[in-house]
Design a protein around this motif. Structure first.
Motif, PDB file in Angstrom:
ATOM      1  N   ALA A   1     -14.107  -2.582 -14.164  1.00 24.19           N
ATOM      2  CA  ALA A   1     -13.000  -2.475 -13.207  1.00 24.19           C
ATOM      3  C   ALA A   1     -12.020  -3.628 -13.401  1.00 24.19           C
ATOM      4  O   ALA A   1     -10.805  -3.444 -13.351  1.00 24.19           O
ATOM      5  N   ILE A   2     -12.554  -4.825 -13.615  1.00 26.10           N
ATOM      6  CA  ILE A   2     -11.691  -5.985 -13.862  1.00 26.10           C
ATOM      7  C   ILE A   2     -10.889  -5.750 -15.140  1.00 26.10           C
ATOM      8  O   ILE A   2      -9.683  -6.002 -15.185  1.00 26.10           O
ATOM      9  N   ASP A   3     -11.540  -5.216 -16.167  1.00 23.30           N
ATOM     10  CA  ASP A   3     -10.837  -4.896 -17.413  1.00 23.30           C
ATOM     11  C   ASP A   3      -9.747  -3.863 -17.165  1.00 23.30           C
ATOM     12  O   ASP A   3      -8.633  -3.990 -17.675  1.00 23.30           O
ATOM     13  N   ARG A   4     -10.057  -2.850 -16.385  1.00 27.11           N
ATOM     14  CA  ARG A   4      -9.112  -1.767 -16.098  1.00 27.11           C
ATOM     15  C   ARG A   4      -7.896  -2.277 -15.320  1.00 27.11           C
ATOM     16  O   ARG A   4      -6.763  -1.900 -15.610  1.00 27.11           O
ATOM     17  N   VAL A   5      -8.122  -3.147 -14.343  1.00 25.84           N
ATOM     18  CA  VAL A   5      -7.037  -3.693 -13.524  1.00 25.84           C
ATOM     19  C   VAL A   5      -6.260  -4.768 -14.289  1.00 25.84           C
ATOM     20  O   VAL A   5      -5.061  -4.950 -14.090  1.00 25.84           O
ATOM     21  N   GLY A   6      -6.965  -5.493 -15.164  1.00 31.28           N
ATOM     22  CA  GLY A   6      -6.313  -6.535 -15.950  1.00 31.28           C
ATOM     23  C   GLY A   6      -6.342  -7.904 -15.296  1.00 31.28           C
ATOM     24  O   GLY A   6      -5.810  -8.867 -15.841  1.00 31.28           O
ATOM     25  N   ARG A   7      -6.954  -7.997 -14.117  1.00 34.55           N
ATOM     26  CA  ARG A   7      -7.124  -9.271 -13.399  1.00 34.55           C
ATOM     27  C   ARG A   7      -8.410  -9.202 -12.603  1.00 34.55           C
ATOM     28  O   ARG A   7      -8.815  -8.139 -12.143  1.00 34.55           O
ATOM     29  N   ASP A   8      -9.002 -10.357 -12.410  1.00 30.93           N
ATOM     30  CA  ASP A   8     -10.210 -10.432 -11.588  1.00 30.93           C
ATOM     31  C   ASP A   8      -9.809 -10.350 -10.120  1.00 30.93           C
ATOM     32  O   ASP A   8      -9.089 -11.205  -9.616  1.00 30.93           O
ATOM     33  N   PHE A   9     -10.253  -9.312  -9.438  1.00 33.79           N
ATOM     34  CA  PHE A   9      -9.912  -9.121  -8.028  1.00 33.79           C
ATOM     35  C   PHE A   9     -11.125  -9.328  -7.116  1.00 33.79           C
ATOM     36  O   PHE A   9     -11.157  -8.855  -5.980  1.00 33.79           O
ATOM     37  N   SER A  10     -12.094 -10.077  -7.582  1.00 36.01           N
ATOM     38  CA  SER A  10     -13.289 -10.377  -6.788  1.00 36.01           C
ATOM     39  C   SER A  10     -12.911 -11.008  -5.454  1.00 36.01           C
ATOM     40  O   SER A  10     -12.229 -12.043  -5.422  1.00 36.01           O
ATOM     41  N   GLY A  11     -13.321 -10.396  -4.367  1.00 41.86           N
ATOM     42  CA  GLY A  11     -13.085 -10.938  -3.042  1.00 41.86           C
ATOM     43  C   GLY A  11     -11.682 -10.746  -2.493  1.00 41.86           C
ATOM     44  O   GLY A  11     -11.412 -11.112  -1.351  1.00 41.86           O
ATOM     45  N   TYR A  12     -10.764 -10.193  -3.268  1.00 40.91           N
ATOM     46  CA  TYR A  12      -9.420  -9.911  -2.756  1.00 40.91           C
ATOM     47  C   TYR A  12      -9.529  -8.849  -1.672  1.00 40.91           C
ATOM     48  O   TYR A  12     -10.374  -7.958  -1.748  1.00 40.91           O
ATOM     49  N   VAL A  13      -8.670  -8.931  -0.670  1.00 40.84           N
ATOM     50  CA  VAL A  13      -8.782  -8.072   0.508  1.00 40.84           C
ATOM     51  C   VAL A  13      -7.573  -7.144   0.614  1.00 40.84           C
ATOM     52  O   VAL A  13      -6.427  -7.593   0.525  1.00 40.84           O
ATOM     53  N   ALA A  14      -7.851  -5.867   0.831  1.00 40.80           N
ATOM     54  CA  ALA A  14      -6.806  -4.868   1.068  1.00 40.80           C
ATOM     55  C   ALA A  14      -6.937  -4.364   2.501  1.00 40.80           C
ATOM     56  O   ALA A  14      -7.998  -4.487   3.129  1.00 40.80           O
ATOM     57  N   PHE A  15      -5.860  -3.800   3.002  1.00 40.66           N
ATOM     58  CA  PHE A  15      -5.809  -3.343   4.388  1.00 40.66           C
ATOM     59  C   PHE A  15      -5.317  -1.911   4.442  1.00 40.66           C
ATOM     60  O   PHE A  15      -4.608  -1.449   3.558  1.00 40.66           O
ATOM     61  N   TRP A  16      -5.662  -1.226   5.540  1.00 41.14           N
ATOM     62  CA  TRP A  16      -5.167   0.129   5.729  1.00 41.14           C
ATOM     63  C   TRP A  16      -5.220   0.506   7.200  1.00 41.14           C
ATOM     64  O   TRP A  16      -5.494  -0.340   8.045  1.00 41.14           O
ATOM     65  N   GLN A  17      -4.974   1.758   7.496  1.00 41.20           N
ATOM     66  CA  GLN A  17      -4.904   2.306   8.851  1.00 41.20           C
ATOM     67  C   GLN A  17      -3.832   1.592   9.656  1.00 41.20           C
ATOM     68  O   GLN A  17      -2.656   1.720   9.351  1.00 41.20           O
ATOM     69  N   ASP A  18      -4.183   0.835  10.669  1.00 44.77           N
ATOM     70  CA  ASP A  18      -3.226   0.229  11.591  1.00 44.77           C
ATOM     71  C   ASP A  18      -2.547  -1.017  11.050  1.00 44.77           C
ATOM     72  O   ASP A  18      -1.639  -1.547  11.687  1.00 44.77           O
ATOM     73  N   VAL A  19      -2.967  -1.522   9.901  1.00 42.98           N
ATOM     74  CA  VAL A  19      -2.417  -2.753   9.363  1.00 42.98           C
ATOM     75  C   VAL A  19      -1.184  -2.431   8.530  1.00 42.98           C
ATOM     76  O   VAL A  19      -1.227  -1.587   7.631  1.00 42.98           O
ATOM     77  N   GLN A  20      -0.090  -3.118   8.840  1.00 45.00           N
ATOM     78  CA  GLN A  20       1.170  -2.943   8.097  1.00 45.00           C
ATOM     79  C   GLN A  20       1.269  -4.040   7.036  1.00 45.00           C
ATOM     80  O   GLN A  20       1.096  -5.212   7.352  1.00 45.00           O
ATOM     81  N   VAL A  21       1.569  -3.635   5.795  1.00 41.58           N
ATOM     82  CA  VAL A  21       1.717  -4.590   4.701  1.00 41.58           C
ATOM     83  C   VAL A  21       3.145  -4.515   4.201  1.00 41.58           C
ATOM     84  O   VAL A  21       3.662  -3.429   3.917  1.00 41.58           O
ATOM     85  N   GLY A  22       3.808  -5.659   4.119  1.00 41.32           N
ATOM     86  CA  GLY A  22       5.182  -5.726   3.638  1.00 41.32           C
ATOM     87  C   GLY A  22       5.738  -7.111   3.775  1.00 41.32           C
ATOM     88  O   GLY A  22       5.021  -8.060   4.082  1.00 41.32           O
ATOM     89  N   ASP A  23       7.043  -7.210   3.582  1.00 41.75           N
ATOM     90  CA  ASP A  23       7.706  -8.513   3.695  1.00 41.75           C
ATOM     91  C   ASP A  23       7.909  -8.932   5.131  1.00 41.75           C
ATOM     92  O   ASP A  23       7.921  -8.197   6.033  1.00 41.75           O
TER      93      ASP A  23
END
Length: 96
Positions: free
Chosen positions: A74-96
């Motif tokens: 997966a790290i090879d596929r993404v091209g960066r190590d994303f261990s422990g990185y956090v993503a959000f969804w549902q009620d959480v708004q992501v943007g500037d």
């Protein structure tokens, strides 16, 4: 970029420090307000990324997720190590 739940900022980092995977922005672990997250018992394993850890965000169940130890392929596929990185969804708004 910021991840917000209402007026509460849960994570904040420069866009260049984030990783985009399958339409989700993943924030570096040091950019997350961990005091707002609690580990969820919800089980999930992605076929290509590996075991996922869900988090409850300020009382909202499973609104954040991370891959503590993604599969090496997966790290090879993404091209960066994303261990422990956090993503959000549902009620959480992501943007500037």
């Amino acid at each position: 970029m910021r991840a917000r739940l209402g007026d509460t900022v849960i994570a904040e980092a420069d866009e260049g420090d984030l990783i985009r995977i399958e339409g989700n922005w993943y924030f570096p672990p040091d950019s997350v307000a961990w005091h707002l997250l609690t580990e969820s018992p919800t089980p999930y394993t992605c076929p290509w990324k590996g075991r996922c850890q869900y988090y409850t965000v300020d009382g909202h169940a499973d609104n954040a997720f991370a891959y503590p130890d993604p599969l090496p392929s997966a790290i090879d596929r993404v091209g960066r190590d994303f261990s422990g990185y956090v993503a959000f969804w549902q009620d959480v708004q992501v943007g500037d």
